[in-house]
Design a protein around this motif. Structure first.
Motif, PDB file in Angstrom:
ATOM      1  N   THR A 322      15.832  -0.193 -23.060  1.00  0.00           N
ATOM      2  CA  THR A 322      14.546   0.015 -22.395  1.00  0.00           C
ATOM      3  C   THR A 322      13.692   1.050 -23.086  1.00  0.00           C
ATOM      4  OG1 THR A 322      15.617   1.625 -20.964  1.00  0.00           O
ATOM      5  CG2 THR A 322      15.463  -0.627 -20.154  1.00  0.00           C
ATOM      6  N   GLN A 382       9.673   2.156 -16.492  1.00  0.00           N
ATOM      7  CA  GLN A 382      10.190   1.623 -17.734  1.00  0.00           C
ATOM      8  C   GLN A 382      10.268   0.103 -17.728  1.00  0.00           C
ATOM      9  OE1 GLN A 382      14.208   2.954 -18.440  1.00  0.00           O
ATOM     10  NE2 GLN A 382      14.852   2.579 -16.350  1.00  0.00           N
ATOM     11  N   VAL A 384      12.625  -2.964 -18.107  1.00  0.00           N
ATOM     12  CA  VAL A 384      14.046  -3.277 -17.974  1.00  0.00           C
ATOM     13  C   VAL A 384      14.246  -4.774 -18.221  1.00  0.00           C
ATOM     14  CG1 VAL A 384      16.039  -3.307 -16.434  1.00  0.00           C
ATOM     15  CG2 VAL A 384      14.410  -1.409 -16.333  1.00  0.00           C
ATOM     16  N   VAL A 386      16.655  -8.100 -18.588  1.00  0.00           N
ATOM     17  CA  VAL A 386      17.915  -8.650 -18.108  1.00  0.00           C
ATOM     18  C   VAL A 386      18.036 -10.081 -18.609  1.00  0.00           C
ATOM     19  CG1 VAL A 386      19.348  -9.174 -16.109  1.00  0.00           C
ATOM     20  CG2 VAL A 386      17.688  -7.301 -15.987  1.00  0.00           C
ATOM     21  N   LEU A 419      19.754  -2.993 -11.597  1.00  0.00           N
ATOM     22  CA  LEU A 419      18.667  -3.060 -12.570  1.00  0.00           C
ATOM     23  C   LEU A 419      17.308  -3.219 -11.901  1.00  0.00           C
ATOM     24  CD1 LEU A 419      20.487  -5.319 -15.183  1.00  0.00           C
ATOM     25  CD2 LEU A 419      19.900  -2.908 -15.450  1.00  0.00           C
ATOM     26  N   GLU A 422      16.256   0.154 -11.283  1.00  0.00           N
ATOM     27  CA  GLU A 422      15.955   0.831 -12.540  1.00  0.00           C
ATOM     28  C   GLU A 422      14.523   0.537 -12.978  1.00  0.00           C
ATOM     29  OE1 GLU A 422      17.697   2.899 -14.242  1.00  0.00           O
ATOM     30  OE2 GLU A 422      19.677   2.753 -13.316  1.00  0.00           O
ATOM     31  N   ALA A 423      14.008  -0.635 -12.554  1.00  0.00           N
ATOM     32  CA  ALA A 423      12.647  -1.025 -12.934  1.00  0.00           C
ATOM     33  C   ALA A 423      11.597  -0.469 -11.984  1.00  0.00           C
ATOM     34  CB  ALA A 423      12.548  -2.554 -12.982  1.00  0.00           C
ATOM     35  N   LEU A 428      10.243  -5.489 -14.556  1.00  0.00           N
ATOM     36  CA  LEU A 428      11.555  -6.141 -14.602  1.00  0.00           C
ATOM     37  C   LEU A 428      11.368  -7.474 -15.309  1.00  0.00           C
ATOM     38  CD1 LEU A 428      14.573  -6.228 -13.730  1.00  0.00           C
ATOM     39  CD2 LEU A 428      13.822  -7.470 -11.691  1.00  0.00           C
TER      40      LEU A 428
END
Length: 628
Positions: A322, A382, A384, A386, A419, A422-423, A428
């Motif tokens: 990321t 950020q 992220v 996947v 995740l 995390e985004a 995402l």
């Protein structure tokens, strides 16, 4: 054994009787009866998937096939004289690569030993590929071990191929249309298949760990440098980033863990498994003799190790995916209509926060475009990324949504953020979303609809706010129509759809070539192309898209002298295979090649891989004369 006897034996096993079959066969028969509800009295013809579906499966497996090809060809040369055929199947059991005697094609296709055959247990019953996917173990399914009477003449031996993160990603199988009665006759086949898989996994780890230290292990020093049993990769901070299957078993055994739980291994400090730190491990190079490169494992055993330094060194600690620099809109492509139109749409849509679905063939740069959208969106969080196809199905929900403390055996005591969280405040990016299981699709839909995420095993939902960008090389609309993707989720994701053209549909190939030459420059010295080499690149139809072009230039950069890439430095398939050209690309390619050959038509035809008559015919059709 006759049909009636075979059916009766399966029925006895279903009732709990012991008929003397191997445990792995008995368990598979019971899965066929109880889980898949298959009828042993109903014969099932071999299934060959459609060309469209086969193309999709092959596109998804192209990186693995590329890495595995030399190992597959070597194995086939070893077994071809005994009439074996070789199948490489993906994790769904679909054969994406096939090597066999073409004179037996009809018989092989009828038996299902062919490209595009589907060998999953629910489809084919007990078979080597299906049982291998179900168990994760190398095995032989010999003649009447097969559940379906259609397949009982066959003898099939398979071994699983694991990716660097510990997920089963493919199966390598060698099969015979007819074989000796004794199952033990296939022991050598199992040894050869397992050895080939070990080499393929090692090659894959090396290819994906250019920035990391790679450690190879063997129980005897004599085999350390020629045929290691296991390997792992370690980043600059001493944490494990990848492993072969042998590496996973080694790490798990050192701490009494389950190798089927890769999340207990990946990302952990290497000192948790070995009595050595990163500096000591990095010193185990060929500078010393193999017998002197010993390492103590946490379970008390001693191994021999070989350290391979990073091929491309990073500065400092390995950065997460990321944190990579974000590209600008101008780097999307050259000034040609199809790219200009795409840039215009991206510039308008990126700041809007609308969900965006990216469609395009594998290798066209969907993640790259997603990063551009993120960079233009103005969000503070950020990016992220996947890859939904790369996460094992049983882990995808906990990876995406996180889990509560004690949610399952082996879970961290404090739980873990997913995740999606995390985004938070960022983007995402869900790549290959068409491969997301239905259960995870339902949970994702709820997250998008309600703006909150509930961790696996958790009770209290958490508020989330992020921009979602998704991508697929398959048509999600077609998947919805076929019942393979949730319609309600599809309509949440496709508010805006951007389609990336294939490289064959773009007219900015020269622009891309120049950017990639700059990317792969060596030690600060610029790379250059000879006129003939540039013409050759322009002449290709690039079925592998930008990824294939990038790989070709990286390959040539490694071979060329003094920074000048000539035709001989290009990959073989570009210098030996006649090119399928089209439109402006064809005219540019032929014109540039004629210029490089100073108007010599015969030489230009030879370099393009076509005969002189064809060259003249194409020149006439395109209105090109020798002076032009």
């Amino acid at each position: 054994m006759g049909l009636v006897d075979h059916i009766e034996e399966i029925e006895r096993v279903g009732l709990g009787s012991n008929t003397g079959r191997d445990t792995i066969v008995v368990e598979s028969w019971r899965r066929c009866l109880e889980t898949y509800q298959l009828d042993p009295a109903q014969a099932r013809e071999a299934v060959i998937v459609s060309e469209t579906r086969l193309r999709e499966h092959r596109q998804q497996a192209e990186d693995l096939v590329h890495i595995a090809r030399s190992g597959l060809e070597k194995l086939y040369r070893q077994v071809a004289e005994q009439n074996y055929v070789l199948l490489l199947s993906d994790r769904q059991g679909v054969t994406v690569e096939f090597l066999g005697d073409p004179s037996f094609n009809n018989n092989l296709r009828k038996a299902g030993l062919y490209l595009g055959s589907e060998w999953s247990e629910p489809r084919a019953g007990t078979c080597a590929v299906g049982a291998c996917i179900a168990t994760g173990e190398a095995l032989t399914i010999h003649q009447t071990d097969h559940f379906d009477i259609t397949h009982t003449p066959l003898s099939c031996t398979a071994a699983p191929i694991y990716d660097t993160q510990g997920a089963l990603t493919a199966v390598l199988d060698v099969s015979l249309l007819s074989s000796p009665i004794l199952k033990a006759s296939q022991n050598m086949a199992r040894h050869l298949v397992s050895a080939t898989v070990r080499r393929i996994e090692l090659a894959n780890l090396m290819a994906s760990s250019r920035h990391d230290l790679v450690l190879r292990f063997a129980s005897a020093p004599e085999f350390l440098d020629v045929d290691p049993e296991a390997a792992i990769s370690v980043d600059g901070s001493g944490h494990i980033t990848g492993m072969t299957h042998g590496g996973a078993r080694l790490l798990a055994a050192s701490r009494g863990l389950d190798w089927r739980r890769p999340e207990l291994l990946i990302g952990k400090p290497v000192t948790a498994f070995f009595d050595a730190g990163l500096t000591e491990l990095a010193s185990l190079t060929r500078a010393s003799l193999p017998q002197d490169r010993q390492i103590s494992v946490r379970d008390g055993s001693i191994l021999f190790a070989h350290a391979i330094e990073p091929q491309q060194k990073r500065v400092g600690v390995r950065q997460p995916r990321t944190a990579s620099p974000l590209p600008a809109l101008g780097t999307l492509g050259g000034d040609v209509p199809v790219i200009d139109n795409l840039k215009r749409r991206v510039a308008k849509l990126a700041p809007s926060r609308l969900p965006i679905l990216l469609q395009g063939e594998t290798g066209t740069g969907k993640e790259y475009l997603a990063r551009i959208i993120h960079s233009l969106s103005g969000v503070s969080g950020q990016f992220v990324a996947v890859n939904c196809a790369a996460i094992p199905e049983q882990l995808i929900e906990s990876e995406l949504f996180g889990y509560a403390p004690g949610a399952f055996t082996g879970a961290l005591a404090k739980g873990r953020k997913g995740l999606v969280e995390e985004a938070q405040g960022g983007t995402l990016f869900l790549d290959e979303i068409g491969d997301m299981p239905f259960a995870a699709q339902s949970r994702l839909l709820r997250v998008l609809a309600e703006g909150e995420v509930q961790p696996v095993g958790g009770i209290v939902p958490r508020k989330v706010d992020f921009r979602i960008v998704s991508a697929s090389h398959r048509s999600l609309a077609d998947m919805v129509a076929a019942g393979m993707f949730r319609a309600d989720l599809y309509y949440r994701l496709n508010t805006a759809v951007l389609t990336l053209p294939s490289l064959a549909e773009r007219n900015d190939l020269s622009w891309l070539i120049d950017r990639l030459l700059a990317k792969h420059e060596i030690a600060g010295h610029a790379l250059r192309l000879s006129e003939a080499a540039r013409a050759r690149l322009l002449a290709s139809s690039w079925p592998g898209n930008i990824r294939e072009l990038d790989n070709a230039i990286a390959f040539a950069a490694a071979l060329c002298e003094n920074g000048l890439i000539d035709v001989a430095d290009l990959p073989d398939h570009l210098t030996q295979t006649p090119m399928a050209l089209s439109g402006d690309r064809r005219e540019n390619g032929i014109t540039d090649m004629l210029a490089a050959c100073k108007g010599n038509v015969s030489e230009a035809a030879r370099r393009l891989g076509i005969d002189r008559t064809t060259m003249h015919r194409r020149m006439k059709r395109l209105g090109i004369d020798r002076s032009h």
